[in-house]
Design a protein around this motif. Structure first.
Motif, mmCIF file in Angstrom:
data_model
loop_
_atom_site.group_PDB
_atom_site.id
_atom_site.type_symbol
_atom_site.label_atom_id
_atom_site.label_comp_id
_atom_site.label_asym_id
_atom_site.label_seq_id
_atom_site.Cartn_x
_atom_site.Cartn_y
_atom_site.Cartn_z
ATOM 1 N N ALA A 13 83.588 -20.104 -37.250
ATOM 2 C CA ALA A 13 82.558 -19.243 -37.841
ATOM 3 C C ALA A 13 81.190 -19.911 -37.962
ATOM 4 N N VAL A 14 81.176 -21.231 -38.203
ATOM 5 C CA VAL A 14 79.913 -21.898 -38.539
ATOM 6 C C VAL A 14 79.539 -23.009 -37.563
ATOM 7 N N TYR A 15 80.530 -23.762 -37.074
ATOM 8 C CA TYR A 15 80.251 -24.921 -36.230
ATOM 9 C C TYR A 15 81.013 -24.876 -34.897
ATOM 10 N N PRO A 16 80.803 -23.835 -34.104
ATOM 11 C CA PRO A 16 81.530 -23.754 -32.826
ATOM 12 C C PRO A 16 81.235 -24.918 -31.892
ATOM 13 N N SER A 17 80.073 -25.569 -32.067
ATOM 14 C CA SER A 17 79.728 -26.704 -31.199
ATOM 15 C C SER A 17 80.726 -27.854 -31.367
ATOM 16 N N THR A 18 81.338 -27.964 -32.543
ATOM 17 C CA THR A 18 82.331 -29.015 -32.758
ATOM 18 C C THR A 18 83.593 -28.744 -31.949
ATOM 19 N N ALA A 19 84.019 -27.495 -31.923
ATOM 20 C CA ALA A 19 85.197 -27.135 -31.128
ATOM 21 C C ALA A 19 84.924 -27.342 -29.639
ATOM 22 N N VAL A 20 83.727 -26.950 -29.209
ATOM 23 C CA VAL A 20 83.352 -27.138 -27.795
ATOM 24 C C VAL A 20 83.316 -28.625 -27.458
ATOM 25 N N ALA A 21 82.753 -29.429 -28.352
ATOM 26 C CA ALA A 21 82.686 -30.875 -28.125
ATOM 27 C C ALA A 21 84.076 -31.488 -28.043
ATOM 28 N N THR A 22 85.000 -31.015 -28.876
ATOM 29 C CA THR A 22 86.368 -31.525 -28.847
ATOM 30 C C THR A 22 87.021 -31.276 -27.501
ATOM 31 N N VAL A 23 86.856 -30.072 -26.986
ATOM 32 C CA VAL A 23 87.429 -29.739 -25.673
ATOM 33 C C VAL A 23 86.775 -30.575 -24.585
ATOM 34 N N ARG A 24 85.453 -30.685 -24.628
ATOM 35 C CA ARG A 24 84.743 -31.463 -23.609
ATOM 36 C C ARG A 24 85.187 -32.919 -23.606
ATOM 37 N N LEU A 25 85.356 -33.474 -24.799
ATOM 38 C CA LEU A 25 85.793 -34.857 -24.929
ATOM 39 C C LEU A 25 87.201 -35.042 -24.371
ATOM 40 N N LEU A 26 88.118 -34.190 -24.770
ATOM 41 C CA LEU A 26 89.499 -34.330 -24.319
ATOM 42 C C LEU A 26 89.625 -34.123 -22.811
ATOM 43 N N GLU A 27 88.888 -33.161 -22.282
ATOM 44 C CA GLU A 27 88.946 -32.924 -20.834
ATOM 45 C C GLU A 27 88.365 -34.104 -20.063
ATOM 46 N N ARG A 28 87.343 -34.740 -20.608
ATOM 47 C CA ARG A 28 86.793 -35.937 -19.965
ATOM 48 C C ARG A 28 87.817 -37.057 -19.905
ATOM 49 N N LEU A 29 88.735 -37.062 -20.867
ATOM 50 C CA LEU A 29 89.785 -38.080 -20.914
ATOM 51 C C LEU A 29 91.032 -37.657 -20.152
ATOM 52 N N GLY A 30 90.931 -36.557 -19.417
ATOM 53 C CA GLY A 30 92.032 -36.131 -18.566
ATOM 54 C C GLY A 30 93.052 -35.221 -19.219
ATOM 55 N N VAL A 31 92.728 -34.702 -20.391
ATOM 56 C CA VAL A 31 93.658 -33.819 -21.108
ATOM 57 C C VAL A 31 93.298 -32.360 -20.818
ATOM 58 N N GLU A 32 94.279 -31.591 -20.405
ATOM 59 C CA GLU A 32 94.071 -30.153 -20.217
ATOM 60 C C GLU A 32 94.319 -29.457 -21.548
ATOM 61 N N VAL A 33 93.325 -28.724 -22.011
ATOM 62 C CA VAL A 33 93.380 -28.134 -23.346
ATOM 63 C C VAL A 33 93.461 -26.617 -23.261
ATOM 64 N N ASP A 34 94.428 -26.043 -23.983
ATOM 65 C CA ASP A 34 94.533 -24.593 -24.105
ATOM 66 C C ASP A 34 93.961 -24.147 -25.444
ATOM 67 N N PHE A 35 93.550 -22.884 -25.493
ATOM 68 C CA PHE A 35 93.079 -22.300 -26.748
ATOM 69 C C PHE A 35 93.867 -21.024 -27.003
ATOM 70 N N PRO A 36 94.926 -21.103 -27.802
ATOM 71 C CA PRO A 36 95.708 -19.900 -28.106
ATOM 72 C C PRO A 36 94.867 -18.895 -28.888
ATOM 73 N N ALA A 37 94.656 -17.732 -28.309
ATOM 74 C CA ALA A 37 93.765 -16.747 -28.916
ATOM 75 C C ALA A 37 94.339 -16.146 -30.192
ATOM 76 N N ALA A 38 95.636 -16.301 -30.419
ATOM 77 C CA ALA A 38 96.261 -15.716 -31.606
ATOM 78 C C ALA A 38 96.012 -16.528 -32.868
ATOM 79 N N GLN A 39 95.429 -17.711 -32.745
ATOM 80 C CA GLN A 39 95.213 -18.551 -33.923
ATOM 81 C C GLN A 39 94.190 -17.936 -34.865
#
Length: 247
Positions: A13-39
């Protein structure tokens, strides 16, 4: 490995840039990240306010949303603490097999971002670049309930160009405390003002942490004082590189 991002309510709701940064960081480290829409919400606000029964549907929803993943990673120590510490309590408080199953399944798979990086991926140098002075605020849930210890500090010290400055009174609460800030506004504001005073005394241009709820509280005080310091989630620092610097 199958990894899911739990974004959390505050970040969504307030800091979506943090979630985006988390995905970007993990993907840079070779981790494939899913985002379950039901959460949705982990139930922490309801449980902390005393509405245990109203929390139960959210626990069940969390279980269904993150079923089948090896790891659930979130940039929020307080939400991880909710899952690890309170889900077992909720399960024990009733006679519900699904709540027990969800608790037993989610607790060992749910990780705060810095412990996932250090403990699971085994990295401290994530290739980040942030050429600024930084001080770190360890939030209460991460410090006392999760025992994050020096993990965030090790990650920050490995960031190219970053100078980490010790925060006086680092282990003192910032005063947010979820519903505490609503029920005890004057005390909360006084505690936050003390934290800001100590943070500004470091001379650092950035105060970072691993919980945006705390950073929202501290950052609000900084803005009201028109202070020359920004509050920033550690994920955004770790996601920054020389090619893609943090603005």
């Amino acid at each position: 490995m199958r990894v899911a991002l739990f974004a959390t309510c505050v970040n969504d709701a307030v800091y979506p840039s943090t979630a985006v940064a988390t995905v970007r960081l993990l993907e840079r480290l070779g981790v494939e990240v899913d985002f379950p829409a039901a959460q949705t919400c982990c139930g922490q606000p309801q449980f902390n306010t005393g509405y245990r029964r109203e929390t139960e549907p959210l626990v069940r929803r969390m279980g269904r949303a993150f079923e089948g993943y090896d790891y659930v990673v979130t940039p929020s120590g307080s939400c991880v603490a909710m899952v690890r510490d309170n889900y077992p309590r909720i399960a024990r408080g009733g006679d519900d097999a699904e709540l027990t199953r969800v608790s037993e399944s989610l607790v060992p798979r749910t990780y705060e971002l810095t412990e996932f990086l250090v403990d699971v991926l085994g990295v401290t140098d994530v290739g980040a670049y942030y050429p600024h002075q930084v001080t770190y605020h360890p939030s209460c849930h991460g410090l006392r309930m999760l025992g994050l210890g020096d993990r965030p500090y090790r990650l920050l010290r490995a960031v190219k160009g970053l100078e980490l400055v010790d925060l006086p009174g680092a282990e003192e609460c910032c005063g947010f405390g979820g519903t505490f800030a609503v029920k005890n506004a004057d005390v909360s504001a006084a505690m936050g003002t003390d934290k800001v005073r100590n943070s500004l005394a470091t001379g650092a241009g950035t105060l970072c942490g691993a919980d945006n709820s705390c950073l929202m509280h501290i950052g609000g005080i900084l803005r009201r004082q028109d202070a020359p310091q920004r509050a920033l989630h550690i994920a955004e620092i770790l996601a920054a590189t020389e090619e893609e610097p943090l603005v």
